[in-house]
Scaffold this active site. Structure first.
Site, short mmCIF file in Angstrom:
data_model
loop_
_atom_site.label_atom_id
_atom_site.label_comp_id
_atom_site.label_asym_id
_atom_site.label_seq_id
_atom_site.Cartn_x
_atom_site.Cartn_y
_atom_site.Cartn_z
N HIS A 125 28.67 19.68 1.74
CA HIS A 125 27.18 19.35 3.02
C HIS A 125 26.47 20.32 2.73
O HIS A 125 26.60 21.59 2.57
CB HIS A 125 27.98 19.79 4.19
CG HIS A 125 27.52 18.99 5.88
ND1 HIS A 125 26.43 19.59 6.51
CD2 HIS A 125 27.61 18.38 6.33
CE1 HIS A 125 26.31 19.16 7.22
NE2 HIS A 125 27.30 17.64 7.16
N ASP A 202 35.21 25.80 4.66
CA ASP A 202 34.33 25.13 6.22
C ASP A 202 34.73 24.04 6.35
O ASP A 202 35.05 23.00 5.54
CB ASP A 202 33.10 24.50 4.48
CG ASP A 202 32.28 23.01 5.80
OD1 ASP A 202 33.07 23.00 7.03
OD2 ASP A 202 31.46 22.58 5.55
N GLN A 205 35.77 19.24 8.51
CA GLN A 205 36.10 18.30 8.84
C GLN A 205 37.96 17.90 9.01
O GLN A 205 38.61 16.97 8.45
CB GLN A 205 35.79 17.28 7.65
CG GLN A 205 34.34 16.64 7.50
CD GLN A 205 33.97 15.51 8.46
OE1 GLN A 205 34.57 14.98 9.03
NE2 GLN A 205 32.94 16.01 9.23
N LYS A 228 32.78 17.56 16.67
CA LYS A 228 34.11 16.92 15.69
C LYS A 228 35.28 16.48 16.22
O LYS A 228 36.33 16.19 16.08
CB LYS A 228 33.56 17.55 13.87
CG LYS A 228 31.95 17.18 13.68
CD LYS A 228 32.24 17.83 12.55
CE LYS A 228 30.57 18.16 12.37
NZ LYS A 228 30.09 16.72 11.66
N CYS A 366 23.62 14.19 4.76
CA CYS A 366 23.39 15.27 4.44
C CYS A 366 24.57 16.46 3.08
O CYS A 366 24.83 17.15 3.90
CB CYS A 366 23.71 16.07 5.22
SG CYS A 366 22.62 15.82 7.00
#
Ligand code: PLP
Length: 408
Positions: A125, A202, A205, A228, A366
């Site tokens: 991302h 990261d 997700q 999220k 993104c």
């Protein structure tokens, strides 16, 4: 495994899921962008703001002390949720983006210099790419990129070859927001550490969809966002190993991150305070705590299993549509299905199916480099949650067939 009747009970906890769009019940399949909030989160924030609200960590009256206790209690909840060793390893930020920028500006500007190398992947991302580009421009360090295979997996042999004595940091996504691929972050951390590099994962997700254990992964940093994971927007987390955080200078300066200040000189607080200048997002942190409780109540393993079954069903149904190409077919995937329809551009697809109340995202998500890698300007993306049902995937498939008829 979460049963169909349990899904109905869970759905009833999310007021947004019973709204209508263009007269149709909302079919919400954009969970990688943001998730809806259960009543427990909404109610916890309402209760805090109407009955318990005060500022935190300003050593004052009873209400302030109680609010501080609740706020710090959430730090401990998050610690347990991601398996961190110490609650002081949890820093509240405004979201995954700010968490990564904190590492780039504090750790990066201090420990990464001219000629040093940062390894990222081709599926990042922009939040885990642009901060490193800025650092490279400023410091003269070099960005190396792990290639992605046709199925959407990281090419691990190529990764090994990128590692060397100049590698200072490996920053990779746990799970791609476009391809869905779940990357072998534990193995990546092992290899990176053997080369003497630090590791940032990261987790934007992955944290909402699977059980995370930062000590097992052995990453130095983990970044993720509350919005999220069924919590409020405006808050996120940076996890950092305490020994690493201790070596890092502040990134944002102001109130609440100091030990002592004179006009001449300031000494800084220990982590996490050093990285939490200013009044934090108090109510949002309290809401995040309720989201963590909600997820823990269902069970992350059960969430992962159920979403996996939805992914399998969705992949079967959508790949049966002629002219639809799924982008991201790794065997180990989170419940994200990105696809390209021969008949219509993703922007047309989402506009048309929106009229039936179906919310999916169309665009580059993104993540323009991964679009370029797969030779498409954009994809349509359905991203699933434990509150979605197979019937909603059927509705999506039906709507896509109509799009094909119209444009075909
Ligand atoms: N990383 C990944 C993989 C994402 O999917 C996102 C958001 O979509 C981010 C980082 C940035 O998250 P936020 O916008 O909440 O800071």
């Amino acid at each position: 495994m979460i049963t169909p009747s349990e899904v109905e009970k869970i759905r009833a906890e999310f007021p947004m899921l019973s709204t209508k769009v263009h007269g149709h019940p909302l079919v919400y399949l954009d969970n990688a962008a943001t998730t809806h909030k259960p009543r427990a989160v909404i109610e916890r924030i309402r209760q805090f703001e109407s009955e318990q609200y005060a500022t935190v960590r300003r050593g004052s009256y009873t209400l302030g002390e109680e609010a501080t206790e609740m706020f710090e209690g959430v730090r401990k909840k998050v610690q347990v949720f991601i398996g961190a060793k110490d609650h002081r390893e949890i820093i509240f930020t405004s979201g995954a983006t700010q968490s990564i920028n904190l590492v780039a500006n504090s750790f990066g500007r201090t420990f990464i210099g001219a000629g040093d190398e940062i390894v990222i992947s081709h599926m990042e991302h922009h939040a885990n790419l642009v901060p490193w580009q800025l650092l490279c421009l400023e410091k003269g360090c070099v960005l190396k990129v792990i290639p992605v295979s046709d199925s959407g997996e990281l090419e691990m042999e190529a990764f090994k070859k990128l590692l060397g004595p100049k590698t200072k940091l490996v920053a990779v996504t746990h799970s791609s927001n476009v391809l869905g691929t779940i990357n072998p972050v534990k193995e990546i951390a092992r290899l990176a550490h053997a080369a003497g590099a630090k590791v940032l994962v990261d987790g934007a997700q992955s944290v909402p969809h699977t059980k995370i254990d930062v000590q097992d992964i052995d990453c130095d940093f983990l970044a993720f966002s509350s919005h999220k994971m069924y919590g409020p927007s405006g808050v996120g987390v940076l996890y950092g190993k305490y020994a690493v955080l201790e070596t890092m200078p502040p990134y944002v300066a102001g109130g609440d991150m100091i030990n002592s200040v004179t006009i001449e000189r300031t000494t800084f607080a220990k982590p996490p305070g050093r990285f939490e200048a200013g009044t934090p997002p108090i109510s949002q942190v309290i809401g995040l705590g309720a989201a963590v409780d909600f997820l823990t109540g269902i069970g992350m393993e059960r969430i992962f299993e159920y979403e996996k079954s939805l992914l399998e069903y969705g992949t079967k149904v959508l790949s049966g549509i002629e002219g639809l190409r799924i982008i991201g077919t790794a065997p180990h995937k989170a419940a994200i299905i990105s696809f390209w329809l021969e008949a219509a551009h993703p922007h047309d697809v989402i506009t048309i199916i929106d009229r039936e109340g179906i919310a999916v995202r169309g665009g580059h998500h993104c993540a323009q480099p991964v679009m370029a890698r797969f030779g498409v300007p954009a994809t349509t993306r359905a991203s699933l949650s434990f509150y979605n049902k197979p019937e909603e995937i059927d509705l999506l498939a039906g709507a896509l067939k109509k799009v094909i008829q119209v444009f075909g």
